[in-house]
Design a protein around this motif. Structure first.
Motif, PDB file in Angstrom:
ATOM      1  N   MET A 102       0.854  -1.103   0.012  1.00  0.00           N
ATOM      2  CA  MET A 102       0.108   0.030  -0.217  1.00  0.00           C
ATOM      3  C   MET A 102       0.790   1.310   0.033  1.00  0.00           C
ATOM      4  SD  MET A 102      -3.338  -0.896   2.509  1.00  0.00           S
ATOM      5  CE  MET A 102      -4.437   0.264   1.379  1.00  0.00           C
ATOM      6  N   GLY A 103       0.502   2.253  -0.715  1.00  0.00           N
ATOM      7  CA  GLY A 103       1.150   3.602  -0.784  1.00  0.00           C
ATOM      8  C   GLY A 103       0.007   4.605  -0.410  1.00  0.00           C
ATOM      9  N   PHE A 104       0.441   5.584   0.185  1.00  0.00           N
ATOM     10  CA  PHE A 104      -0.468   6.691   0.581  1.00  0.00           C
ATOM     11  C   PHE A 104       0.340   8.073   0.209  1.00  0.00           C
ATOM     12  CE2 PHE A 104      -1.475   2.930   3.250  1.00  0.00           C
ATOM     13  CZ  PHE A 104      -2.821   3.157   3.239  1.00  0.00           C
ATOM     14  N   LYS A 161      -3.886   9.992  -2.190  1.00  0.00           N
ATOM     15  CA  LYS A 161      -4.057   9.076  -3.237  1.00  0.00           C
ATOM     16  C   LYS A 161      -3.438   7.610  -2.633  1.00  0.00           C
ATOM     17  CE  LYS A 161      -2.697   7.857  -7.881  1.00  0.00           C
ATOM     18  NZ  LYS A 161      -1.698   8.036  -9.352  1.00  0.00           N
ATOM     19  N   ILE A 162      -4.074   6.703  -3.072  1.00  0.00           N
ATOM     20  CA  ILE A 162      -3.992   5.308  -2.176  1.00  0.00           C
ATOM     21  C   ILE A 162      -3.928   4.554  -3.445  1.00  0.00           C
ATOM     22  CG2 ILE A 162      -4.657   3.617  -0.736  1.00  0.00           C
ATOM     23  CD1 ILE A 162      -7.104   6.452  -0.876  1.00  0.00           C
ATOM     24  N   GLU A 163      -2.641   3.539  -3.511  1.00  0.00           N
ATOM     25  CA  GLU A 163      -2.413   2.510  -4.251  1.00  0.00           C
ATOM     26  C   GLU A 163      -2.098   1.137  -3.494  1.00  0.00           C
ATOM     27  OE1 GLU A 163       1.568   3.792  -5.728  1.00  0.00           O
ATOM     28  OE2 GLU A 163       0.578   4.944  -7.343  1.00  0.00           O
ATOM     29  N   ALA A 164      -2.715   0.119  -3.958  1.00  0.00           N
ATOM     30  CA  ALA A 164      -2.847  -1.214  -3.245  1.00  0.00           C
ATOM     31  C   ALA A 164      -2.636  -2.357  -4.169  1.00  0.00           C
ATOM     32  CB  ALA A 164      -4.231  -1.318  -2.541  1.00  0.00           C
ATOM     33  N   SER A 165      -1.956  -3.347  -3.788  1.00  0.00           N
ATOM     34  CA  SER A 165      -1.859  -4.487  -4.547  1.00  0.00           C
ATOM     35  C   SER A 165      -1.474  -5.766  -3.815  1.00  0.00           C
ATOM     36  CB  SER A 165      -0.607  -4.324  -5.557  1.00  0.00           C
ATOM     37  OG  SER A 165       0.525  -4.183  -4.982  1.00  0.00           O
ATOM     38  N   VAL A 207      -8.966  10.055  -1.942  1.00  0.00           N
ATOM     39  CA  VAL A 207      -9.966  10.738  -1.391  1.00  0.00           C
ATOM     40  C   VAL A 207     -10.198  11.789  -1.812  1.00  0.00           C
ATOM     41  CG1 VAL A 207     -10.307  11.254   1.170  1.00  0.00           C
ATOM     42  CG2 VAL A 207      -9.139   9.112   0.792  1.00  0.00           C
ATOM     43  N   THR A 208     -11.438  12.312  -2.057  1.00  0.00           N
ATOM     44  CA  THR A 208     -11.973  13.586  -2.569  1.00  0.00           C
ATOM     45  C   THR A 208     -13.046  14.199  -1.922  1.00  0.00           C
ATOM     46  OG1 THR A 208     -13.245  12.474  -4.238  1.00  0.00           O
ATOM     47  CG2 THR A 208     -11.065  12.824  -4.940  1.00  0.00           C
ATOM     48  N   ASP A 209     -13.029  15.663  -2.188  1.00  0.00           N
ATOM     49  CA  ASP A 209     -14.491  16.133  -1.664  1.00  0.00           C
ATOM     50  C   ASP A 209     -15.342  16.436  -2.940  1.00  0.00           C
ATOM     51  OD1 ASP A 209     -13.531  18.596  -3.300  1.00  0.00           O
ATOM     52  OD2 ASP A 209     -12.793  19.513  -1.737  1.00  0.00           O
TER      53      ASP A 209
END
Length: 235
Positions: free
Chosen positions: A64-66, A100-104, A90-92
């Protein structure tokens, strides 16, 4: 879900009051950054609280990256992803991006594993100042502006070999500070340890601005003020 006390849910959106953000910083992360004070002029919801909500809503993946792209103020209604397929944001309501999130890799929604990682990570992250940054600044003969200390959370990455843990700790390895004029980038690498076994690794990056020559007396005053503020709160 222990995060219920630290956010407000309206329909599909989540927001944070100043009190909720401040309570999370102090009670969960042991973080007394003045940006998270209820009466802060430039109040900012802790980035670690956003990270925690993402894990509770979307699950924990092996990789995961944030990346943080905007400061979240109190009352701002945000859309968090229910599921992350490679990447999400994550937005308004105006489609402005705050994270921004990355996942694998494999993903778990096991609350015990997720809560264990949240508590271990935010406690580690909350102790960045003064525990880690002061030593880095001393070693590099620089310090932040004491009257306007600007230390911003840039991003964080984790990798886990397995997800079936019930308790976990973060152990700092070899931090570093790269200086470019009046700016600096701190890199805080860590191991993820469960039952005495290293089961993963991670790295947190922070941006420092307004750097100047190191002055021990000034740093001592800054740290003393921070510790006094924490002691007052704990009373």
């Amino acid at each position: 879900m222990f995060l219920e006390s630290y956010c407000s849910v309206t329909g599909s959106q989540i927001s944070f009051s100043r009190q909720q953000g401040s309570d999370f910083a102090k009670k969960i992360a042991d973080d007394f950054n003045p940006l998270h004070d209820v009466d802060a002029k430039r109040f900012c919801v802790p980035g670690d609280l956003l990270f925690s909500v993402v894990l509770e809503k979307s699950g924990l993946s092996q990789n995961m990256g944030f990346t943080f792209s905007g400061m979240v103020t109190d009352g701002l209604k945000l859309d968090f992803p229910e599921k992350i397929v490679e990447s999400a944001c994550v937005t308004d309501d105006n489609a402005k991006e705050y994270m921004k999130i990355e996942a694998s890799g494999e993903c778990t929604t096991n609350s015990q594993s997720i809560n264990a990682l949240i508590r271990a990570y935010v406690e580690f992250s909350g102790h960045t100042f003064p525990h880690i940054l002061v030593k880095l600044m001393f070693e590099n003969s620089v310090m932040i502006n004491p009257t306007r200390p600007m230390v911003m959370y840039e991003n964080m990455f984790i990798h886990l070999d397995k997800l079936d843990f019930v308790d976990i700790q973060l152990q700092l390895t070899t931090p570093s500070l790269l200086i470019d004029g009046k700016r600096g980038k701190a890199t805080l690498p860590f191991d993820l340890v469960a039952n005495g076994e290293v089961i993963g690794h991670g790295k947190k990056h922070m941006l420092l601005s307004g750097l100047r020559d190191y002055e021990q007396a000034t740093i001592d005053t800054l740290v003393s003020h921070y510790n006094d503020k924490k002691a007052q709160y704990l009373k």
